[in-house]
Design a protein around this motif. Structure first.
Motif, PDB file in Angstrom:
ATOM      1  N   SER A  76      -0.270   6.479 -11.682  1.00  0.00           N
ATOM      2  CA  SER A  76      -0.502   5.093 -11.274  1.00  0.00           C
ATOM      3  C   SER A  76      -0.477   4.141 -12.470  1.00  0.00           C
ATOM      4  O   SER A  76      -0.020   2.997 -12.350  1.00  0.00           O
ATOM      5  CB  SER A  76      -1.829   4.971 -10.524  1.00  0.00           C
ATOM      6  N   LEU A  77      -0.961   4.614 -13.642  1.00  0.00           N
ATOM      7  CA  LEU A  77      -0.940   3.771 -14.829  1.00  0.00           C
ATOM      8  C   LEU A  77       0.489   3.477 -15.270  1.00  0.00           C
ATOM      9  O   LEU A  77       0.836   2.346 -15.626  1.00  0.00           O
ATOM     10  CB  LEU A  77      -1.708   4.458 -15.963  1.00  0.00           C
ATOM     11  N   GLU A  78       1.335   4.484 -15.201  1.00  0.00           N
ATOM     12  CA  GLU A  78       2.749   4.305 -15.544  1.00  0.00           C
ATOM     13  C   GLU A  78       3.410   3.325 -14.584  1.00  0.00           C
ATOM     14  O   GLU A  78       4.220   2.477 -14.980  1.00  0.00           O
ATOM     15  CB  GLU A  78       3.453   5.656 -15.508  1.00  0.00           C
ATOM     16  N   LEU A  79       3.044   3.430 -13.303  1.00  0.00           N
ATOM     17  CA  LEU A  79       3.578   2.525 -12.283  1.00  0.00           C
ATOM     18  C   LEU A  79       3.193   1.086 -12.588  1.00  0.00           C
ATOM     19  O   LEU A  79       4.036   0.174 -12.521  1.00  0.00           O
ATOM     20  CB  LEU A  79       3.037   2.946 -10.914  1.00  0.00           C
ATOM     21  N   LEU A  80       1.945   0.877 -12.939  1.00  0.00           N
ATOM     22  CA  LEU A  80       1.468  -0.467 -13.241  1.00  0.00           C
ATOM     23  C   LEU A  80       2.168  -1.038 -14.472  1.00  0.00           C
ATOM     24  O   LEU A  80       2.539  -2.221 -14.505  1.00  0.00           O
ATOM     25  CB  LEU A  80      -0.044  -0.433 -13.455  1.00  0.00           C
ATOM     26  N   CYS A 127      -1.078  -4.354  -5.360  1.00  0.00           N
ATOM     27  CA  CYS A 127      -0.392  -3.067  -5.303  1.00  0.00           C
ATOM     28  C   CYS A 127      -1.410  -1.933  -5.296  1.00  0.00           C
ATOM     29  O   CYS A 127      -2.238  -1.821  -6.202  1.00  0.00           O
ATOM     30  CB  CYS A 127       0.546  -2.896  -6.500  1.00  0.00           C
ATOM     31  N   LYS A 128      -1.305  -1.090  -4.265  1.00  0.00           N
ATOM     32  CA  LYS A 128      -2.173   0.079  -4.156  1.00  0.00           C
ATOM     33  C   LYS A 128      -1.293   1.317  -4.198  1.00  0.00           C
ATOM     34  O   LYS A 128      -0.556   1.604  -3.248  1.00  0.00           O
ATOM     35  CB  LYS A 128      -2.971   0.038  -2.855  1.00  0.00           C
ATOM     36  N   HIS A 164       0.844  -1.197   0.000  1.00  0.00           N
ATOM     37  CA  HIS A 164       0.000   0.000   0.000  1.00  0.00           C
ATOM     38  C   HIS A 164       0.879   1.247   0.000  1.00  0.00           C
ATOM     39  O   HIS A 164       1.867   1.317   0.734  1.00  0.00           O
ATOM     40  CB  HIS A 164      -0.906   0.021   1.238  1.00  0.00           C
ATOM     41  N   GLY A 165       0.527   2.223  -0.823  1.00  0.00           N
ATOM     42  CA  GLY A 165       1.241   3.498  -0.835  1.00  0.00           C
ATOM     43  C   GLY A 165       2.483   3.503  -1.697  1.00  0.00           C
ATOM     44  O   GLY A 165       3.338   4.377  -1.554  1.00  0.00           O
ATOM     45  N   ILE A 166       2.599   2.540  -2.615  1.00  0.00           N
ATOM     46  CA  ILE A 166       3.776   2.475  -3.481  1.00  0.00           C
ATOM     47  C   ILE A 166       3.742   3.624  -4.485  1.00  0.00           C
ATOM     48  O   ILE A 166       2.688   4.046  -4.955  1.00  0.00           O
ATOM     49  CB  ILE A 166       3.835   1.107  -4.211  1.00  0.00           C
TER      50      ILE A 166
END
Length: 420
Positions: free
Chosen positions: A396-400, A388-389, A361-363
């Protein structure tokens, strides 16, 4: 002369007769499910029920049974007096937790009465702004098995030698001195469950409890010293203040001191700044002594703090049978630059062979945090799910996209995105 028709018992009479002739164990069971005020009201059912309520072993006076809107201080005091001083037989459990209980002299009187009745469980919450000074008679309750106190000032008498039967102690917003705290713990030889939240008067927690199974701590403290606690199976610790944690020259690692008492721990929760405290001191290069029973680990980590990251890796290496890992990320320090690859390289030969579930959480998109996820995916051959939150919707999309591209040692491992 006309003969009167025979009189048959009314249905209501029959029902009352059934109530009056219920077995004692059945009436006790019925009463045990009723709030205290309703249990007392059953005295009007019949003469046989008149004093049934007075033999209840468990007495609960709280807002649920006595709503504050209807029961002000004076009325509540009369009820507690009535129940306590008309009670017949043993009293096993008493709970006093009501915002209308403000008169300390009344409470003193009730606790004195309970101290003479071998009470086994006592829960007391005081809701005034000032703390309630617990009378010394409480410390003579040698039959206590469970003690739960909130917003109290404890001052054990010098003659106090501990609660010899106490197995569960819960204290919140309680004040006592360092020596009084240490003596309280060490003089409860049967203590199995200890919970402490926001206690005052001492900052160094020395806990010597050979039979302790579950430990829960929350608050601001400087040091934690567990002694003779090898029977612990569950630990949950939250250090609320980010103090200036500095290593003592020649002193051992705080993490090593904790792990030395974790031989049988199955569930370890490390919240807020406790990992920063554990990261104080140098970790040895040699492989850690394994915690063979540790199955679940929850940590709160700042990935921008290298010592926290290294301490987490050391902790993971000491848990060869870990099944579930839950991570909450704190974003505090400046991003690590040039140091991330070194700790990844040092741990490439180490695998989490049993790890199945990871939840983060919080990544964010910081390199250290992403590298840690990459490390888990690459070194967990039994991994099934990674939840992953992100810290926010921003990027967030780039992170995923980045995480989906990470190599995985488990063919079953899937990354599941949780909406922030």
């Amino acid at each position: 002369m006309q003969r009167e028709p025979p009189r048959y018992p009314l249905k209501m009479d029959i029902e009352f007769d059934k109530l009056s002739n219920l077995p004692s164990d059945v009436t006790e069971k019925i009463l045990s499910f009723l709030p205290m005020k309703d249990a007392v009201r059953t005295s009007i059912l019949s003469s046989k029920w008149r004093y049934k309520w007075a033999m209840l072993p468990d007495l609960v006076f709280d807002e649920l049974g006595f709503p504050g809107v209807l029961y002000k201080h004076d009325k509540l005091v009369k009820i507690v007096d009535h129940v306590l001083f008309l009670h017949i037989g043993p009293i096993d459990k008493v709970k006093l937790s009501h915002q209308q209980l403000k008169g300390t002299t009344d409470i003193d009187r009730w606790i004195l009465h309970l101290s003479r009745n071998s009470v086994k469980e006592f829960a007391f919450q005081f809701w005034e702004k000032h703390k309630y000074k617990m009378p010394s008679c409480l410390f003579s309750c040698q039959d206590l098995v469970h003690l739960d106190l909130y917003n109290c000032l404890l001052k054990p008498p010098r003659t106090f030698k501990g609660f010899k039967s106490l197995k569960k102690l819960e204290i919140e917003s309680v004040t006592l001195t360092q020596d009084e705290f240490e003596n309280l713990i060490v003089c409860c030889p049967l203590l199995k469950y200890l919970t402490m939240i926001d206690c005052r008067g001492f900052t160094k927690l020395k806990i010597d409890a050979p039979n302790l199974r579950i430990l829960g701590l929350k608050g601001a403290f400087e040091d934690l010293n567990l002694q003779h606690t090898l029977k612990l199976t569950g630990i949950c610790i939250s250090l609320e203040a980010n103090g200036d944690q500095r290593p003592v020259p020649g002193g051992s690692s705080n993490l090593l001191k904790l792990l030395a008492q974790c031989a049988h721990v199955q569930d370890l929760d490390i919240h807020n700044y406790f990992l920063k405290y554990l990261a104080v001191g140098d970790l040895p290069v040699k492989r850690p002594k394994p915690c063979l029973h540790l199955k679940l680990l929850r940590i709160n980590i700042d990935f921008n703090d290298l010592k926290e990251v290294l301490s987490t890796l050391y902790l993971l290496r000491s848990a060869p049978f870990l099944l579930k890992l839950y991570i909450t990320v704190r974003q505090e320090g400046q991003a690590l630059v040039g140091e991330v690859n070194s700790w990844l390289d040092d741990n490439q030969n180490f695998q989490l062979r049993k790890l199945q579930i990871v939840e983060v959480h919080g990544i964010s998109s910081t390199k250290a945090g992403l590298d840690f996820i990459k490390f888990l995916l690459l070194n967990s051959p039994m991994l099934e799910k990674v939840f992953c939150k992100p810290a926010s919707h921003y990027s967030s999309l780039e992170l995923l996209k980045k995480m989906i591209q990470f190599k995985r040692s488990s063919a079953l491992a899937e990354i599941i995105y949780l909406d922030p």
